[in-house]
Design an enzyme around this catalytic site. Structure first.
Site, PDB file in Angstrom:
ATOM      1  N   ALA A  69       0.864  -1.171   0.000  1.00 27.34           N
ATOM      2  CA  ALA A  69       0.000   0.000   0.000  1.00 27.34           C
ATOM      3  C   ALA A  69       0.906   1.229   0.000  1.00 27.34           C
ATOM      4  O   ALA A  69       2.061   1.159   0.440  1.00 27.34           O
ATOM      5  CB  ALA A  69      -0.880  -0.005   1.239  1.00 27.34           C
ATOM      6  N   GLU A 115      -0.399  -9.460  -0.920  1.00 24.50           N
ATOM      7  CA  GLU A 115      -1.843  -9.737  -0.861  1.00 24.50           C
ATOM      8  C   GLU A 115      -2.445  -9.755  -2.263  1.00 24.50           C
ATOM      9  O   GLU A 115      -3.304 -10.580  -2.568  1.00 24.50           O
ATOM     10  CB  GLU A 115      -2.548  -8.689   0.011  1.00 24.50           C
ATOM     11  CG  GLU A 115      -2.196  -8.830   1.489  1.00 24.50           C
ATOM     12  CD  GLU A 115      -2.775  -7.713   2.338  1.00 24.50           C
ATOM     13  OE1 GLU A 115      -2.462  -6.537   2.050  1.00 24.50           O
ATOM     14  OE2 GLU A 115      -3.537  -8.001   3.277  1.00 24.50           O
ATOM     15  N   GLU A 135       3.956  -5.275   7.200  1.00 21.36           N
ATOM     16  CA  GLU A 135       3.107  -4.296   7.892  1.00 21.36           C
ATOM     17  C   GLU A 135       3.449  -4.147   9.361  1.00 21.36           C
ATOM     18  O   GLU A 135       3.380  -3.046   9.920  1.00 21.36           O
ATOM     19  CB  GLU A 135       1.623  -4.686   7.759  1.00 21.36           C
ATOM     20  CG  GLU A 135       1.045  -4.510   6.363  1.00 21.36           C
ATOM     21  CD  GLU A 135       1.189  -5.742   5.483  1.00 21.36           C
ATOM     22  OE1 GLU A 135       2.035  -6.615   5.793  1.00 21.36           O
ATOM     23  OE2 GLU A 135       0.454  -5.831   4.484  1.00 21.36           O
TER      24      GLU A 135
HETATM   25  N1  CO8 Z   1       4.513   3.241  -0.370  1.00 20.20           N
HETATM   26  C1  CO8 Z   1       4.903   4.442  -0.856  1.00 20.20           C
HETATM   27  N2  CO8 Z   1       6.094   4.635  -1.467  1.00 20.20           N
HETATM   28  C2  CO8 Z   1       6.916   3.564  -1.609  1.00 20.20           C
HETATM   29  C3  CO8 Z   1       6.554   2.283  -1.144  1.00 20.20           C
HETATM   30  C4  CO8 Z   1       5.287   2.146  -0.489  1.00 20.20           C
HETATM   31  N3  CO8 Z   1       4.845   0.959  -0.032  1.00 20.20           N
HETATM   32  N4  CO8 Z   1       7.563   1.439  -1.401  1.00 20.20           N
HETATM   33  C5  CO8 Z   1       8.512   2.150  -2.033  1.00 20.20           C
HETATM   34  N5  CO8 Z   1       8.127   3.442  -2.148  1.00 20.20           N
HETATM   35  C6  CO8 Z   1       8.882   4.559  -2.744  1.00 20.20           C
HETATM   36  C7  CO8 Z   1       9.986   5.021  -1.828  1.00 20.20           C
HETATM   37  O1  CO8 Z   1       9.469   5.869  -0.841  1.00 20.20           O
HETATM   38  C8  CO8 Z   1      10.906   5.720  -2.813  1.00 20.20           C
HETATM   39  O2  CO8 Z   1      10.377   6.986  -3.075  1.00 20.20           O
HETATM   40  P1  CO8 Z   1      11.360   8.274  -3.162  1.00 20.20           P
HETATM   41  O3  CO8 Z   1      12.228   7.999  -4.338  1.00 20.20           O
HETATM   42  O4  CO8 Z   1      10.419   9.424  -3.365  1.00 20.20           O
HETATM   43  O5  CO8 Z   1      12.109   8.296  -1.878  1.00 20.20           O
HETATM   44  C9  CO8 Z   1      10.774   4.875  -4.077  1.00 20.20           C
HETATM   45  O6  CO8 Z   1       9.554   4.132  -3.920  1.00 20.20           O
HETATM   46  C10 CO8 Z   1      11.890   3.876  -4.268  1.00 20.20           C
HETATM   47  O7  CO8 Z   1      11.968   3.080  -3.092  1.00 20.20           O
HETATM   48  P2  CO8 Z   1      13.346   2.843  -2.294  1.00 20.20           P
HETATM   49  O8  CO8 Z   1      14.288   3.965  -2.538  1.00 20.20           O
HETATM   50  O9  CO8 Z   1      13.016   2.507  -0.884  1.00 20.20           O
HETATM   51  O10 CO8 Z   1      13.879   1.533  -3.064  1.00 20.20           O
HETATM   52  P3  CO8 Z   1      14.792   0.371  -2.487  1.00 20.20           P
HETATM   53  O11 CO8 Z   1      15.130  -0.482  -3.675  1.00 20.20           O
HETATM   54  O12 CO8 Z   1      15.871   0.902  -1.638  1.00 20.20           O
HETATM   55  O13 CO8 Z   1      13.811  -0.490  -1.514  1.00 20.20           O
HETATM   56  C11 CO8 Z   1      11.753  -1.576  -0.893  1.00 20.20           C
HETATM   57  C12 CO8 Z   1      12.676  -1.120  -2.028  1.00 20.20           C
HETATM   58  C13 CO8 Z   1      12.437  -2.664  -0.053  1.00 20.20           C
HETATM   59  C14 CO8 Z   1      10.495  -2.133  -1.534  1.00 20.20           C
HETATM   60  C15 CO8 Z   1      11.444  -0.390   0.022  1.00 20.20           C
HETATM   61  O14 CO8 Z   1      10.991   0.675  -0.768  1.00 20.20           O
HETATM   62  C16 CO8 Z   1      10.369  -0.671   1.053  1.00 20.20           C
HETATM   63  O15 CO8 Z   1      10.658  -1.263   2.079  1.00 20.20           O
HETATM   64  N6  CO8 Z   1       9.120  -0.236   0.780  1.00 20.20           N
HETATM   65  C17 CO8 Z   1       8.007  -0.336   1.707  1.00 20.20           C
HETATM   66  C18 CO8 Z   1       7.574  -1.754   1.809  1.00 20.20           C
HETATM   67  C19 CO8 Z   1       6.433  -1.853   2.783  1.00 20.20           C
HETATM   68  O16 CO8 Z   1       6.553  -1.614   3.969  1.00 20.20           O
HETATM   69  N7  CO8 Z   1       5.285  -2.268   2.267  1.00 20.20           N
HETATM   70  C20 CO8 Z   1       4.113  -2.498   3.065  1.00 20.20           C
HETATM   71  C21 CO8 Z   1       3.309  -1.249   3.170  1.00 20.20           C
HETATM   72  S1  CO8 Z   1       1.961  -1.478   4.287  1.00 20.20           S
HETATM   73  C22 CO8 Z   1       0.823  -2.335   3.375  1.00 20.20           C
HETATM   74  O17 CO8 Z   1       1.020  -2.688   2.268  1.00 20.20           O
HETATM   75  C23 CO8 Z   1      -0.506  -2.664   3.956  1.00 20.20           C
HETATM   76  C24 CO8 Z   1      -0.957  -1.627   4.896  1.00 20.20           C
HETATM   77  C25 CO8 Z   1      -2.438  -1.826   5.140  1.00 20.20           C
HETATM   78  C26 CO8 Z   1      -3.163  -0.592   4.814  1.00 20.20           C
HETATM   79  C27 CO8 Z   1      -3.887  -0.748   3.487  1.00 20.20           C
HETATM   80  C28 CO8 Z   1      -4.945   0.302   3.303  1.00 20.20           C
HETATM   81  C29 CO8 Z   1      -4.487   1.551   2.615  1.00 20.20           C
END
Ligand code: CO8
Length: 261
Positions: A69, A115, A135
């Site tokens: 998300a 998911e 999460e």
């Molecule tokens: N949401 C928003 N932005 C994201 C997300 C995300 N889930 N994942 C990556 N991005 C963005 C980063 O913020 C970054 O943006 P910017 O360049 O502006 O800083 C860009 O994508 C590139 O990402 P990274 O620089 O972090 O890339 P890396 O290769 O270093 O890392 C990862 C990749 C490992 C995927 C890392 O980005 C990460 O850990 N992302 C988040 C993963 C995460 O926690 N996902 C779960 C989110 S919670 C969820 O899905 C369910 C919540 C339930 C609520 C649902 C109802 C809304």
């Protein structure tokens, strides 16, 4: 404005009964914001209604299938904000899509992305794909079926480990635990998913749809009720032209020609 903002979810191709849907929001690792969710739901609603669509392949980019998300979109939300978004409206068309859906996963499938993959019927993963439900690391838990579909896919003890630690598993490990169907070389992921989809698309369509419905609906019923459901679906297929053709072709030792009827 559509010209300035190309769609982040689009139908890339529709040939031989196979629709390929691509999620393309690379600057956010394909994170699911409101627009992406809405566009995904619209694609699945529309493809689910089209007779010529026999299978759907859902894919992302090389770096990410979907990294969850959009964290930035719910960072400061209140419970009623979350309630009012009614995100289930966007998942339902995927969950209830009558066509077989194959996820072609390259890169990250995390949180809502894992998911989303679990909403599909078959998951093909590239060898460097990564799966997880992180999460918990954000003080949350899965909210789109992750706790329930994961435990059904991999069992209690792997599900709890993934859900409580938020760890990522690589594609071979995901395969061992039953979270994916097949692992292939990274550059073969989409092509392999499409070739599976073409194979399924050539099968009698009503049989394929009944298999999907019976597997999914039956999984949550008591066994006796699920077996009744299966028998009814099985019996219903004797009303189809493809069943008659399949049996006739077998007996006449020729290749069947299926019409999806
Ligand atoms: N949401 C928003 N932005 C994201 C997300 C995300 N889930 N994942 C990556 N991005 C963005 C980063 O913020 C970054 O943006 P910017 O360049 O502006 O800083 C860009 O994508 C590139 O990402 P990274 O620089 O972090 O890339 P890396 O290769 O270093 O890392 C990862 C990749 C490992 C995927 C890392 O980005 C990460 O850990 N992302 C988040 C993963 C995460 O926690 N996902 C779960 C989110 S919670 C969820 O899905 C369910 C919540 C339930 C609520 C649902 C109802 C809304």
């Amino acid at each position: 404005s559509d010209k300035q903002h190309p769609p982040e979810v689009f139908l890339e191709s529709l040939t031989e009964g196979v629709a390929v849907v691509v999620i393309n929001r690379p600057k956010a690792k394909n994170a699911l914001n409101a627009d992406v969710r809405r566009q995904l739901a619209e694609q699945f609603l529309s493809l689910g209604q089209r007779d010529e669509v026999r299978a759907i392949v859902l894919t992302g980019g090389d770096q990410a299938f979907v990294a969850g998300a959009d964290v930035k979109e719910f960072a400061t939300a209140s419970p009623t904000d979350m309630y009012r978004r009614h995100n289930e409206r966007f998942w339902d068309p995927i969950a209830h899509c009558p066509k077989p859906v194959i996820a072609a996963v390259s890169g990250f499938a995390l949180g809502g992305g894992c998911e989303l993959a679990m909403h599909c019927d078959i998951i093909v993963a590239g060898e460097s794909a990564r799966f997880g439900q992180p999460e918990v690391k954000l003080g949350l838990m899965p909210g789109a079926g992750g706790t329930q579909r994961l435990v059904r896919a991999v069992g209690k003890f792997q599900a709890m480990r993934l859900l409580m630690t938020g760890c990522m598993v690589n594609a071979p490990e995901a395969l061992r635990m039953g979270l994916v169907s097949e692992v292939v070389a990274d550059d073969q992921t989409l092509e392999h998913a499409m070739s599976l989809a073409r194979e399924i698309a050539a099968m009698p369509a009503l049989a394929v749809e009944q298999i999907k419905e019976t597997v999914l609906s039956g999984a949550d019923l008591p066994l006796e009720s699920a077996l009744v459901l299966e028998r009814k679906a099985f019996q219903m297929l004797f009303d189809t032209a493809d069943q008659k053709e399949g049996a006739a072709a077998f007996i006449e030792k020729r290749k069947p020609t299926y019409r999806g009827e």
